[in-house]
Scaffold this motif. Structure first.
Motif, PDB file in Angstrom:
ATOM      1  N   GLU A 236       0.849  -1.199   0.000  1.00 47.48           N
ATOM      2  CA  GLU A 236       0.000   0.000   0.000  1.00 47.48           C
ATOM      3  C   GLU A 236       0.880   1.243   0.000  1.00 47.48           C
ATOM      4  O   GLU A 236       1.491   1.573   1.015  1.00 47.48           O
ATOM      5  N   GLU A 272      -4.667   3.741  -2.047  1.00 46.34           N
ATOM      6  CA  GLU A 272      -5.544   4.538  -1.172  1.00 46.34           C
ATOM      7  C   GLU A 272      -5.588   5.999  -1.631  1.00 46.34           C
ATOM      8  O   GLU A 272      -4.548   6.610  -1.862  1.00 46.34           O
ATOM      9  N   HIS A 275      -3.595   8.677   0.330  1.00 46.93           N
ATOM     10  CA  HIS A 275      -2.150   8.481   0.150  1.00 46.93           C
ATOM     11  C   HIS A 275      -1.716   9.020  -1.212  1.00 46.93           C
ATOM     12  O   HIS A 275      -0.634   9.598  -1.343  1.00 46.93           O
ATOM     13  N   ASP A 300      -8.121   1.195  -0.971  1.00 50.43           N
ATOM     14  CA  ASP A 300      -8.563   1.732   0.308  1.00 50.43           C
ATOM     15  C   ASP A 300      -9.329   3.001  -0.030  1.00 50.43           C
ATOM     16  O   ASP A 300      -8.759   4.002  -0.480  1.00 50.43           O
ATOM     17  N   ASP A 343     -11.051   2.485   4.338  1.00 51.93           N
ATOM     18  CA  ASP A 343     -10.039   2.914   5.313  1.00 51.93           C
ATOM     19  C   ASP A 343     -10.340   4.383   5.633  1.00 51.93           C
ATOM     20  O   ASP A 343      -9.622   5.291   5.231  1.00 51.93           O
TER      21      ASP A 343
HETATM   22 CO    CO Z   1      -4.943   2.270   4.108  1.00 51.95          CO
END
Ligand code: CO
Ligand code: XUL
Length: 441
Positions: A236, A272, A275, A300, A343
């Motif tokens: 990730e 994600e 991110h 995510d 998430d």
């Molecule tokens: Co995450």
């Protein structure tokens, strides 16, 4: 649901699909699990997952204030008994929401022990309950992961620590988390870098740390083969926070790392949104980079706030975001082992139990709409047709010869000399295409 489970959400029943325009806040307007989109049910397209860490362990605390959330399962002393009650709350919540999957870190499921052996036995006790709850409810594990960043021993990193003893603790934790992921029939296993990065290069041997991360992941691959776990590993990407620089900084950096260390065949990426934005990219950029390498594994699902420069992990409610995500996911063939994992955490000010439902409903409906929008854009075909047409000079003549690897610099020169000037340039039509996209929102 276990027979002895208490009702943590007594006032809330299963969330029904009521369709667009319903005034019931505890109902879906767009997520209709059995509705077909491009010949597949929404449930199978989206593969929603609820996370243990934010949903069960989130308190609303921030750097400036204590927790605000009212959570009956977090009231106690941090015991295994309490963790088992919390597991029941998690499954009651996920069942009522109608999400088919969940995800965990080892240490948000069960408490840290004083020793590794005690931590392991705590985890065994709660994971056995998870197994029972999965069997009772039919909810499945999308992925498991090890929480190798909360404990003070990981202050300098886990597999990238300057201290070899810490590496061993991290390895032991991943080993155990993989065993339980396998036992619980997890679809995949995630590595998020946690503290795998640095705060200053003044004290850091970057090459040694990255080599050790590569070694660590090879050990994980070996162990996966040993126990017969067939699901994919995911990395990730995240560029910073908690460290100033994380080694898994974005999709391209992860892919390069995996290639350099001979790991690419064993890993896909778990992308994600927040991110991506921290890395200075859009979510769609990261998905396209992963997809182009055949490594788009799972997502995510959350979003950030452009005015805040940190990982705010908000529930995804932006239809441009969700439709762009689903356009990329559909383009690369949809999820196989992966899914849409929230998430995401409710805001500090959204402290009621009911907010957990409202937030997930908002995210699920936004993704269901995103899926329907993406499918309509694909069925309409104008956007795809525009892109295809834009590259048509590569379909024949010199373009086709270059792409087939049959043309040299000398051939290109000969072709350019013959032309005099390029006559075929056309407008990129960005504004038109943005308006076209708006037609579907
Ligand atoms: Co995450
Ligand atoms: C942290 C983060 C993690 C991973 C799993 O920013 O996203 O929760 O998803 O370790």
């Amino acid at each position: 649901m276990s027979k002895n489970s208490r009702q943590f959400f007594p006032d809330i029943g299963p969330i029904p699909f009521e369709g667009p325009g319903t005034k019931n806040p505890l109902a879906f307007q767009h997520y209709n699990p059995s509705e077909l989109v491009e010949g597949k049910t929404m449930k199978d397209h989206l593969r929603f997952a609820v996370v243990y860490w934010h949903t069960m362990r989130g308190t609303g605390a921030d750097m400036f204030g204590w927790g605000t959330a009212r959570r009956p399962w977090n009231a106690g002393e941090g015991s295994v008994k309490e963790a088992i009650q919390r597991a029941r709350a998690m499954f009651e919540f996920t069942s009522k929401l109608g999400a088919p999957f969940y995800c965990w870190h080892d240490r948000d499921v069960a408490p840290h022990g004083k020793t590794l052996a005690e931590s392991n036995s705590n985890f065994d006790a709660v994971a056995a309950e998870l197994k029972q709850l999965q069997a009772d409810t039919g909810i499945r594990l999308l992925w498991g992961t090890a929480q190798n960043f909360v404990h003070p021993r990981y202050m300098h990193g886990a597999s990238t620590s300057c201290n070899a003893d810490v590496f061993c603790f991290a390895a032991a934790q991943v080993k155990k988390a993989m065993e339980w992921t396998h036992e619980l029939k997890g679809e995949g296993y995630v590595f998020w870098g946690g503290r795998e990065g640095y705060s200053t290069l003044l004290n850091t041997n970057l090459k040694r740390e990255m080599d050790n991360l590569g070694r660590f992941l090879h050990m994980a691959v070996d162990y996966k083969k040993k126990i017969g776990f067939k699901g994919p590993f995911y990395i990730e990407p995240k560029p910073k926070e908690p460290t100033k620089h994380q080694y898994d900084s974005d999709a391209a950096a992860c892919l390069n790392f995996l290639r350099e260390y001979g790991l690419l065949e064993h890993f896909k990426l778990n992308i994600e949104t927040n991110h991506a934005t921290l890395a200075g990219h859009t979510m769609q950029h990261e998905l396209e980079v992963a997809g182009a390498a055949g490594a788009l594994g799972s997502i995510d699902a959350n979003m950030g706030d452009v005015m805040l420069g940190w990982d705010t992990d908000q529930f995804p409610t932006d239809l441009y975001l969700t439709s762009q995500v689903m356009l990329s996911v559909l383009k690369f063939g949809g999820f196989t082992t992966g899914g849409t994992n929230f998430d995401a955490k409710v805001r500090r000010e959204s402290f009621d139990l009911e907010d957990l439902f409202l937030a997930h409903i908002a995210g699920m409906d936004a993704f269901a709409r995103g899926l329907k929008i993406a499918a309509r854009i694909r069925a309409d075909g104008r956007l795809e047709g525009f892109v295809k047409n834009r590259y048509r000079s590569w379909d024949s003549g010199i373009g086709a010869r270059i792409e087939a690897g049959k043309a040299s610099f000398a051939d290109c020169e000969k072709h350019a000399l013959k032309l005099g000037e390029v006559e075929g340039l056309e407008s990129g039509r960005q504004e038109y295409l943005e308006a076209l996209y708006n037609e579907f929102i």
